[in-house]
Design a protein around this motif. Sequence first.
Motif, PDB file in Angstrom:
ATOM      1  N   GLU A  60       0.908  -1.231   0.181  1.00 37.23           N
ATOM      2  CA  GLU A  60       0.090  -0.045   0.026  1.00 37.23           C
ATOM      3  C   GLU A  60       0.891   1.275   0.075  1.00 37.23           C
ATOM      4  O   GLU A  60       1.813   1.168   0.733  1.00 37.23           O
ATOM      5  N   ILE A  62       1.642   5.369  -0.591  1.00 34.75           N
ATOM      6  CA  ILE A  62       1.066   6.755  -0.475  1.00 34.75           C
ATOM      7  C   ILE A  62       2.220   7.595  -1.229  1.00 34.75           C
ATOM      8  O   ILE A  62       3.487   7.623  -0.618  1.00 34.75           O
ATOM      9  N   ARG A  75      -0.522   8.880 -12.140  1.00 37.35           N
ATOM     10  CA  ARG A  75      -1.737   8.522 -12.054  1.00 37.35           C
ATOM     11  C   ARG A  75      -2.292   7.907 -13.427  1.00 37.35           C
ATOM     12  O   ARG A  75      -2.914   7.067 -13.276  1.00 37.35           O
ATOM     13  N   ARG A  84      -2.263   5.981  -3.539  1.00 38.21           N
ATOM     14  CA  ARG A  84      -2.763   7.088  -3.199  1.00 38.21           C
ATOM     15  C   ARG A  84      -1.828   8.199  -3.727  1.00 38.21           C
ATOM     16  O   ARG A  84      -0.863   8.415  -2.930  1.00 38.21           O
TER      17      ARG A  84
END
Length: 244
Positions: A60, A62, A75, A84
Amino acid sequence: MADACFGHPRLAAIYDPLDPDRGDLDPYVRLATEFGARRVLDIGCGTGVFALLLAERGVEVIGIDPARASIDVARAKPGGDRVRWICGDATVLPPLRVDLVTMTANVAQAIVDPWLWQKTLRAAYASLRPGGYLVFESRDPARRAWQEWNRESSYKVTDIPGVGRVESWVQLVEVRLPLVTFRWSYVFAADGQVLTSESTLRFRERSEIEADLSSQGFVVDDIRDAPDRPGKEFVFLVRRPEAG
């Protein structure tokens, strides 16, 4: 404000094709595995190469960067929805609890303002779980890397699909230690447009970095060589104490 090579949409779009060999990121991937990191904060994520490498491995991630154009490139990449993305510097981070914080490549040195540097270290500390690690690199000023930043050593022509031929080179602008300023130039053969991007890096001494880290509560576990540039950089592995 982000440098043009990251913040200008046309330059952000060609950043990866101009620097396709990112073997410098392999040691960071190995460290994430070594630490068993399941949540990672990548400060200065740029076009997202490292963040996406981790996301592919089920981590995960960020990713935060002040350059909107680079975040847009990141993105839009395959797998970009797994990360994220946050546009901004570390001072705008939401509350987090991650296992690892990274600043790859020149990110740490690109934070030239002393106040923002301290704020970034503080934000990294606050984002880590107790026992979590911050890893980053910084060039050794004694090696005077800027002496190689000239047109003769850097000039190249790159054929980029959908863009065409792009000429690029770097030139040294000013050395006023601890700050070194340089300028990249880009010439697009398709329409003749010439774009430039000026950047400044802060060359901190090892002892200065160690003192800055200690002032923010970090424990320095190790300072290593960069595998791709042995003897030229410090790679800091620092930890938020279990009780911190």
